[in-house]
Design a protein around this motif. Structure first.
Motif, PDB file in Angstrom:
ATOM      1  N   ILE A 779       0.857  -1.193   0.000  1.00 26.10           N
ATOM      2  CA  ILE A 779       0.000   0.000   0.000  1.00 26.10           C
ATOM      3  C   ILE A 779       0.893   1.243   0.000  1.00 26.10           C
ATOM      4  CG2 ILE A 779      -1.799   1.270   1.220  1.00 26.10           C
ATOM      5  CD1 ILE A 779      -2.715  -1.288   2.488  1.00 26.10           C
ATOM      6  N   ARG A 780       0.527   2.211  -0.825  1.00 31.76           N
ATOM      7  CA  ARG A 780       1.243   3.483  -0.872  1.00 31.76           C
ATOM      8  C   ARG A 780       0.492   4.522  -0.037  1.00 31.76           C
ATOM      9  NH1 ARG A 780       4.894   5.782  -4.351  1.00 31.76           N
ATOM     10  NH2 ARG A 780       4.719   3.972  -5.726  1.00 31.76           N
ATOM     11  N   TYR A 781       1.212   5.197   0.820  1.00 31.87           N
ATOM     12  CA  TYR A 781       0.631   6.263   1.652  1.00 31.87           C
ATOM     13  C   TYR A 781       1.353   7.580   1.339  1.00 31.87           C
ATOM     14  CZ  TYR A 781      -1.214   2.413   4.476  1.00 31.87           C
ATOM     15  OH  TYR A 781      -1.862   1.279   4.909  1.00 31.87           O
ATOM     16  N   SER A 782       0.613   8.675   1.392  1.00 26.83           N
ATOM     17  CA  SER A 782       1.215  10.002   1.190  1.00 26.83           C
ATOM     18  C   SER A 782       0.588  10.977   2.171  1.00 26.83           C
ATOM     19  CB  SER A 782       1.006  10.493  -0.249  1.00 26.83           C
ATOM     20  OG  SER A 782      -0.370  10.616  -0.541  1.00 26.83           O
ATOM     21  N   ALA A 783       1.393  11.899   2.620  1.00 30.94           N
ATOM     22  CA  ALA A 783       0.923  12.889   3.588  1.00 30.94           C
ATOM     23  C   ALA A 783       1.804  14.125   3.493  1.00 30.94           C
ATOM     24  CB  ALA A 783       0.950  12.316   5.006  1.00 30.94           C
ATOM     25  N   SER A 784       1.297  15.218   4.040  1.00 30.92           N
ATOM     26  CA  SER A 784       2.037  16.473   4.077  1.00 30.92           C
ATOM     27  C   SER A 784       2.339  16.850   5.516  1.00 30.92           C
ATOM     28  CB  SER A 784       1.243  17.602   3.402  1.00 30.92           C
ATOM     29  OG  SER A 784       1.017  17.312   2.036  1.00 30.92           O
ATOM     30  N   THR A 785       3.367  17.633   5.703  1.00 27.86           N
ATOM     31  CA  THR A 785       3.727  18.075   7.045  1.00 27.86           C
ATOM     32  C   THR A 785       2.760  19.149   7.525  1.00 27.86           C
ATOM     33  OG1 THR A 785       5.233  19.733   6.128  1.00 27.86           O
ATOM     34  CG2 THR A 785       6.159  17.576   6.672  1.00 27.86           C
ATOM     35  N   GLU A 786       2.756  19.368   8.822  1.00 35.28           N
ATOM     36  CA  GLU A 786       1.936  20.426   9.400  1.00 35.28           C
ATOM     37  C   GLU A 786       2.476  21.791   8.969  1.00 35.28           C
ATOM     38  OE1 GLU A 786      -0.764  20.167  11.175  1.00 35.28           O
ATOM     39  OE2 GLU A 786      -0.819  17.996  11.370  1.00 35.28           O
ATOM     40  N   GLU A 787       1.612  22.795   9.062  1.00 29.90           N
ATOM     41  CA  GLU A 787       2.023  24.150   8.686  1.00 29.90           C
ATOM     42  C   GLU A 787       3.142  24.626   9.602  1.00 29.90           C
ATOM     43  OE1 GLU A 787       0.125  28.646   8.481  1.00 29.90           O
ATOM     44  OE2 GLU A 787      -1.176  26.897   8.361  1.00 29.90           O
ATOM     45  N   THR A 788       4.175  25.202   9.009  1.00 34.38           N
ATOM     46  CA  THR A 788       5.322  25.715   9.751  1.00 34.38           C
ATOM     47  C   THR A 788       5.439  27.211   9.504  1.00 34.38           C
ATOM     48  OG1 THR A 788       6.462  23.608   9.416  1.00 34.38           O
ATOM     49  CG2 THR A 788       7.792  25.470  10.157  1.00 34.38           C
TER      50      THR A 788
END
Length: 851
Positions: A779-788
């Motif tokens: 399974i491929r997962y993708s995510a973004s970091t929290e706002e900095t």
């Protein structure tokens, strides 16, 4: 017989001469007070006075005549005082008669009676005057105020200028601070100075007590430091005001020099966290200009609209000029009185009796009691300006709430982060003062909006732009009608919400949108998002699902809430036109990897109350939406009120009026992502302009399973920031890990150096990885970091230093006012000392003895 000296202090003059001279000072003070009052009225009513003057309105012309007339009467009184001292009583009496006529006609009436008294007093002095008999006419000199301290004007100007700038930088209102933090990273450090100076100069002091107090303090303290004649205090106030205006001009020049070539290439950066459009619109400057530009039927580019806006800005600046210069005069007068009293005390300590008359040769000035009293009276009247408050009306009471619908939905994303949405419709809130009356006719929506960094749209969707405009609680209305009607109804609705929630809503602005108007109202800025959420929850029907939620429980989470006339649907069902409530909450990740997972609604919400139905609601549904492919092993309670729908992977609970359960639980299996954390941090998060910050992008495997093909891509910063940020290295940063073992980590760093103040919203980094399940499925997962966010700060010294360096060689002219006054003051001091020595070595010869 020796002749009297040709020059004597006024204290030695006959009583009639002293009385006439004192009345001349009173006439001068009364005329000055009148001219100051009429000119201040002109400034305060400038947007109405100027068009009236162009159309020859009687009131506008009368104010001009009164100002000019009273000013000329003040000059006349000063000249009469000199004539009385020179004993030219015939000319003084004739001039005072003309002054009384002018004072009763074009001088504002106030100086007229004083001029009549002066006319009669000079007549008495003429009657009792004795012939000179060949003697030299004595000239009586009025008392001269002390010259003030050495470099007093210079020190008063510099100290008060720095004080005004320091208060401006540190106490900038929330709305203007948000604009500065948002756009300074694009326009440069001077944009902050532009905003601060504009706030200091163009805020209406009559509606902003903080600005009124600041400039009055600057004038008073600057005048006290300068000392001496009242003109010195006026000069200090004038220079402080002009220096602040000059700082704004230099900042605008620096920005223009940087962008006049590439003005079309300016891009707007992302809105930083904490920006509030209602705080900006209800803050200083905007609250004066917005009604002008958004007047129904008027174009912002209409010359009349631009003229009105300019007149408002000139009026505000003129009022500040009047406050600081009048306060400067008052400070100088207070200094004179203090010097006089200190000399009296010093004489008393030395055992010298104080006399109302001066001794021979004494140079101690008479106390300026008349001027002090009249000028301080104006300052006192200014302090008595009442602060307007909105009266709270009694709460309207009505019958009990009718049937309503309540829906609570819980869902999960692929990373195991739960979210919840509570929706209440068809609410009867009349018991708390919210009545769906005719004021809601043609209203598309009327909502109290609370946003605590919730990432979703408004009211739902992927875009987060609209909600980011409301970081503070706000009331938003929209009506499909004309502007005046929409605003009138909105104001009435805002009063309803104020009564219902026990707080105030301040009108911010109205905007034409399509065929209607949208209006914004700012809540009390001292209320946090969680405090306002508590107020909203408190007026909802008791015994419902809203009792399962606690604002204290979710105050640290990302959430948004709306209360009022909310449009929308639940599923395919269009909600009726009625009051409603909606709350969306997003929690951090709580589920990881595959295998059995335990869900508890009470644990998630932190609820201690049982889930019960209520007769007040004709629909009470709880839905738990699982991810597609979830296997549900069991759920509790098992009853006819609870059922699972496999095609939609949804668990339903229908809480009828006789139903009650302590909790809703479920055991299920779903392959949530392992605990892989993509991070982007900046250290230090806050620094001064020119500081270097370290940005770290990292990948952490906090789980006990390996993952593969891990990529983290960081575009660094949005393109608008490149002109005010120095990146090393510059360019997209990538971290690639073919295989990341359990508890392993990988990271990369780069340096960021700020060139401007402001809040830099750094671009999020995007990561992806592959995870192999126990059955071999990948399974491929993708995510973004929290706002900095990187915050760059600057103070007065940094701003002034940068302005000086960036504007060279023109900024070298700024050294002139800093260097010339001390040099001139020093030369004058040495000249006075030299003159005293010459006078002491060569005393004047008595004319009588010479004869």
């Amino acid at each position: 017989m020796a002749q009297p000296q040709p020059y004597e202090p006024l204290a030695k003059a006959p009583k009639e001469i002293r009385t006439a001279a004192t009345l001349a000072q009173v006439c001068n003070a009364a005329a000055r007070i009148t001219s100051i009052a009429t000119s201040t009225i002109i400034i305060a009513t400038l947007p109405e006075w100027f068009p009236g003057l162009l159309t020859l309105q009687p009131l506008s012309i009368a104010l001009v005549v009164l100002t000019i007339g009273s000013f000329s009467l003040a000059k006349r009184a000063a000249h009469i005082s000199e004539q009385v001292g020179e004993q030219k009583l015939e000319k003084a009496r004739s001039s005072s008669l003309v002054g009384s006529i002018l004072g009763l006609t074009i001088g504002g009436f106030l100086p007229g009676p004083f001029y009549l008294l002066l006319y009669m007093s000079i007549g008495k002095a003429m009657v009792k005057r004795t012939p000179n008999d060949g003697l030299v006419t004595t000239i009586y000199m009025p008392p001269q105020p002390s010259g003030g301290i050495f470099l007093g004007r210079y020190l008063g100007w510099v100290s008060m200028y720095l004080l005004v700038l320091y208060i401006g930088y540190t106490q900038l209102p929330t709305g203007l601070r948000g604009v500065s933090d948002w756009l300074s990273p694009v326009f440069g450090i001077h944009f902050n100075t532009l905003i601060v100076a504009a706030y200091l100069v163009f805020t209406n002091p009559l509606t902003n007590p903080a600005i009124f107090s600041l400039w009055m303090t600057a004038g008073l303290v600057g005048g006290l430091i300068a000392g001496g004649r009242t003109g010195r205090g006026f000069t200090v106030g004038l220079t402080v005001f002009l220096s602040t205006l000059g700082a704004m001009g230099l900042a605008a020049l620096a920005i223009f020099r940087s962008f006049y070539v590439s003005i079309n290439s300016i891009n707007i950066p992302p809105i930083p966290t904490g920006f509030s459009i209602t705080a900006l619109a209800s803050g200083p400057i905007a609250q004066d200009l917005i009604p002008v530009f958004l007047r129904p039927g008027a174009s912002p580019f209409d010359p009349k609209v631009i003229q009105s806006a300019l007149l408002i800005l000139i009026r505000n600046a003129g009022l500040i000029f009047a406050i600081v210069t009048i306060s400067g005069r008052a400070g100088a007068l207070a200094w004179q009185g203090g010097v006089y009293l200190s000399r009296i005390v010093l004489k008393m300590l030395k055992g010298i009796p104080h006399s109302s008359k001066q001794e021979d040769g004494a140079k101690v000035a008479e106390p300026p009691l008349i001027k002090i009293g009249l000028v301080l009276l104006i300052i006192g009247l200014g302090l008595c300006i009442p602060t307007t408050t909105r009266a709270t009306s009694p709460v309207l009471r009505a019958g009990p709430a009718g049937p309503y619908q309540q829906f609570l939905t819980v869902g999960f994303d692929r990373f195991g982060a739960p979210n919840a949405s509570l929706r209440l419709a068809s609410l009867d809130l009349s018991a708390n003062g919210l009545v769906l009356d005719s004021n809601y006719d043609q209203s598309n929506f009327t909502m109290l909006v609370i946003n605590n960094n919730y990432p979703e749209g408004f009211p739902q969707g992927a875009s987060n732009f609209p909600l980011q405009l409301f970081s503070q609680p706000s009331l938003v209305t929209m009506y499909s009608t004309d502007g005046p009607t929409a605003i009138a109804r909105s104001n009435t609705v805002a009063s309803q919400f104020s009564r219902a929630l026990g707080t105030t809503f301040t009108y911010a602005l109205s905007l034409p949108i399509g065929n209607g108007w949208i209006s914004l109202y700012a809540a009390d800025q001292s209320l946090s998002n969680s405090a306002m959420l508590n107020k909203a929850l408190s007026i909802l029907p008791s015994g419902g699902f809203s009792g399962l939620l606690s604002a204290d429980r979710i105050k640290d989470q990302k959430f948004s809430a709306m209360l009022g006339l909310i449009p929308g649907k639940i599923g395919n069902v269009t909600l009726p036109r009625s009051f409603g409530f909606m709350l969306n909450t997003k929690w951090s990740r709580q589920y990881f990897k595959e295998g059995p997972h335990q869900f508890s609604l009470a644990t998630l919400l932190g609820a201690s109350a049982s889930i019960t139905g209520t007769a007040a609601a004709n629909a009470s549904i709880i839905a738990v939406n699982f991810e597609q492919g979830t296997r549900l092993f069991s759920y509790s309670p098992v009853s006819s009120n609870t059922y699972y729908v496999p095609p939609t992977w949804t668990l339903f609970l229908n809480a009828t009026s006789n139903f009650s359960t302590p909790d809703l639980t479920a055991t299920f299996s779903y392959p949530f992502a392992p605990n892989i954390i993509f991070g982007k941090t900046v250290s230090p998060a806050t620094g001064t302009v020119g500081a270097t910050h370290t940005v770290t992008i990292s990948i952490q495997n906090m789980d006990n399973v390996p993952v593969s093909m891990v990529n983290l891509t960081d575009p660094q910063v949005p393109s608008p920031y490149h002109s005010t940020l120095a990146l090393a290295p510059d360019g997209t940063q990538v971290v690639r890990v073919p295989s990341l073992a359990a508890s392993a980590a990988s990271s990369s760093t780069y340096q960021v150096t700020t060139k401007s103040s402001g809040a830099y919203s750094l671009s999020p980094a995007t990561g992806e990885f592959l995870w192999t399940l126990s059955n071999g499925t990948i399974i491929r997962y993708s995510a973004s970091t929290e706002e900095t966010t990187l915050v760059s700060q600057s103070g007065p010294m940094v701003q002034i230093t940068r302005a000086f360096n960036d504007l060279q060689p023109y900024s070298m002219l700024l050294l002139v006012p800093f260097l010339v006054p001390p040099i001139v003051e020093t030369i004058n001091l040495f000249q006075k000392m030299s003159k005293k020595r010459r006078t002491k070595n060569n005393p004047p010869i008595n004319p009588g003895a010479q004869k």
